[in-house]
Design an enzyme around this catalytic site. Structure first.
Site, PDB file in Angstrom:
ATOM      1  N   ARG A  37       0.690  -1.337   0.131  1.00  0.00           N
ATOM      2  CA  ARG A  37      -0.006  -0.279   0.192  1.00  0.00           C
ATOM      3  C   ARG A  37       0.774   1.392  -0.049  1.00  0.00           C
ATOM      4  O   ARG A  37       0.421   2.205  -0.503  1.00  0.00           O
ATOM      5  CB  ARG A  37      -0.960   0.007   1.188  1.00  0.00           C
ATOM      6  CG  ARG A  37      -2.084  -0.973   1.113  1.00  0.00           C
ATOM      7  CD  ARG A  37      -3.153  -0.635   2.146  1.00  0.00           C
ATOM      8  NE  ARG A  37      -4.228  -1.665   1.830  1.00  0.00           N
ATOM      9  CZ  ARG A  37      -5.298  -1.701   2.743  1.00  0.00           C
ATOM     10  NH1 ARG A  37      -5.308  -1.167   3.833  1.00  0.00           N
ATOM     11  NH2 ARG A  37      -6.180  -2.498   2.688  1.00  0.00           N
ATOM     12  N   ASP A 139     -15.649   9.783   8.848  1.00  0.00           N
ATOM     13  CA  ASP A 139     -14.456   8.720   8.820  1.00  0.00           C
ATOM     14  C   ASP A 139     -12.962   9.490   9.056  1.00  0.00           C
ATOM     15  O   ASP A 139     -12.982  10.623   9.189  1.00  0.00           O
ATOM     16  CB  ASP A 139     -14.437   8.409   7.316  1.00  0.00           C
ATOM     17  CG  ASP A 139     -13.808   6.894   7.194  1.00  0.00           C
ATOM     18  OD1 ASP A 139     -14.475   5.999   6.807  1.00  0.00           O
ATOM     19  OD2 ASP A 139     -12.581   6.951   7.146  1.00  0.00           O
TER      20      ASP A 139
HETATM   21  C1  SAM Z   1     -14.450  -1.366   5.876  1.00  0.00           C
HETATM   22  S1  SAM Z   1     -14.761   0.344   6.115  1.00  0.00           S
HETATM   23  C2  SAM Z   1     -16.533   0.264   6.696  1.00  0.00           C
HETATM   24  C3  SAM Z   1     -17.492   1.254   5.944  1.00  0.00           C
HETATM   25  C4  SAM Z   1     -19.024   0.980   6.075  1.00  0.00           C
HETATM   26  N1  SAM Z   1     -19.196   1.114   7.915  1.00  0.00           N
HETATM   27  C5  SAM Z   1     -19.185  -0.354   6.069  1.00  0.00           C
HETATM   28  O1  SAM Z   1     -19.451  -1.174   6.983  1.00  0.00           O
HETATM   29  O2  SAM Z   1     -19.717  -0.762   4.845  1.00  0.00           O
HETATM   30  C6  SAM Z   1     -13.912   0.852   7.454  1.00  0.00           C
HETATM   31  C7  SAM Z   1     -13.575   2.338   7.540  1.00  0.00           C
HETATM   32  O3  SAM Z   1     -13.308   2.755   8.960  1.00  0.00           O
HETATM   33  C8  SAM Z   1     -12.638   3.704   8.735  1.00  0.00           C
HETATM   34  N2  SAM Z   1     -11.565   3.969  10.332  1.00  0.00           N
HETATM   35  C9  SAM Z   1     -10.774   3.218  10.485  1.00  0.00           C
HETATM   36  N3  SAM Z   1     -10.214   3.736  11.817  1.00  0.00           N
HETATM   37  C10 SAM Z   1     -10.796   4.669  12.107  1.00  0.00           C
HETATM   38  C11 SAM Z   1     -10.707   5.714  13.069  1.00  0.00           C
HETATM   39  N4  SAM Z   1      -9.906   5.539  14.053  1.00  0.00           N
HETATM   40  N5  SAM Z   1     -11.841   6.777  13.120  1.00  0.00           N
HETATM   41  C12 SAM Z   1     -12.434   6.743  12.154  1.00  0.00           C
HETATM   42  N6  SAM Z   1     -12.924   5.944  11.033  1.00  0.00           N
HETATM   43  C13 SAM Z   1     -11.883   4.848  10.988  1.00  0.00           C
HETATM   44  C14 SAM Z   1     -11.708   3.789   7.455  1.00  0.00           C
HETATM   45  O4  SAM Z   1     -10.940   4.919   7.105  1.00  0.00           O
HETATM   46  C15 SAM Z   1     -12.632   3.049   6.580  1.00  0.00           C
HETATM   47  O5  SAM Z   1     -13.163   3.901   5.840  1.00  0.00           O
END
Ligand code: SAM
Length: 268
Positions: A37, A139
């Site tokens: 990445r 996010d």
């Molecule tokens: C796999 S996606 C899930 C998206 C959606 N909630 C779903 O279930 O389809 C996980 C997201 O969590 C965000 N994320 C990871 N760590 C985070 C944090 N500490 N605070 C806020 N967002 C975070 C990532 O940037 C990513 O966009």
């Protein structure tokens, strides 16, 4: 261009970096993923090693680059109407709230590129029949939030949108936009997105009827999960609902929330 290999020591530095920045725990099985990445970015920055790139991030004068690295290291997979049973419940809750005068408020707390937040908005606009509502998406990654605000998606990503909603809320791209859809302006402008790190004290976001915190806890260790969930639960109205991913659980994380079904909780 020669390939740079990430060493074990460099990988450890990035494990610490993403844990400190986002609370994300990466096991040693993620070494190749991290290397892959970041590879392009390390070279774009003219760095000769991952270690040099890490020093740039750690220097304290590279806030934009830190954001770029966080963007690259987070997993953003999502899709419209993911886990339909949550949307069935939302439909029921919104239908029951039709007579309310206070906005029905829902938070998509790790919204990624916005599909979850717009799915919620479609259901609320349909079921509340004119009663006020409010959808808030957040996010940690600014890159995904830009895409969320644009509300512009490839057609292939819309397969789970119910046909009636697709017709009502999505504009089909023509000409140069062929093969894409745009979330209709009226709906799009009612969904607000903001950058929020859930692994830090929250800004003022208000109280919510429903919070979606799906498919993000899997990246956190137990302590981080507990802190993140406590912060979010404080923002749920009494009687409000909390929805998590189907592979996630609040077992041993929070026992104040009452389980109604797997991945569905209610605040007493
Ligand atoms: C796999 S996606 C899930 C998206 C959606 N909630 C779903 O279930 O389809 C996980 C997201 O969590 C965000 N994320 C990871 N760590 C985070 C944090 N500490 N605070 C806020 N967002 C975070 C990532 O940037 C990513 O966009």
């Amino acid at each position: 261009m020669s390939m740079i290999i990430i060493t074990d020591q460099e990988f450890t530095s990035f494990q610490r970096f993403i844990y400190d920045a986002a609370g994300i725990t990466m096991s040693s099985a993620k070494k190749a993923l991290v290397g892959g990445r970041l590879a392009k970015r390390v070279q774009q920055c003219g760095m000769r090693s991952y270690g040099e790139y890490f020093h740039l991030l750690a220097s304290g004068n590279a806030a934009t680059e830190v954001q770029t690295a966080v963007d690259l290291l987070t997993t953003n997979e999502t899709y419209f109407f993911r886990e339909t049973k949550h949307f069935d419940l939302l439909r029921e809750l919104a239908t029951a709230a039709r007579k309310r005068t206070q906005p029905f408020r829902v938070w998509s707390a790790a919204s990624s590129t916005g599909e979850e937040a717009y799915s919620i908005a479609m259901v609320l606009e349909d079921c509340l029949q004119g009663a006020p509502w409010d959808v808030f998406g957040s996010d940690i990654s600014t890159r995904v939030l830009q895409r969320a605000r644009a509300g512009h998606y490839p057609v292939e990503r819309t397969t789970h949108i119910p046909p009636g909603y697709l017709k009502r809320f999505c504009l089909k791209g023509m000409g140069a936009q062929q093969g894409t859809i745009l979330i209709e302006r009226g709906l799009r402008t009612r969904v607000q997105f903001q950058e929020i790190n859930l692994n830090a004290p929250l800004p003022q976001v208000g109280q919510f009827d429903v919070v979606f915190l799906r498919n993000v806890m899997i990246y956190f260790n137990e302590d981080t999960k507990r802190q993140v969930v406590d912060r979010i639960v404080a923002q749920i109205k009494p009687g409000g609902h909390f929805l998590i991913g189907h592979s996630e659980s609040l077992n041993g994380i929070n026992d104040a929330m009452k389980p109604l079904a797997p991945s569905i909780y209610r605040k007493p």
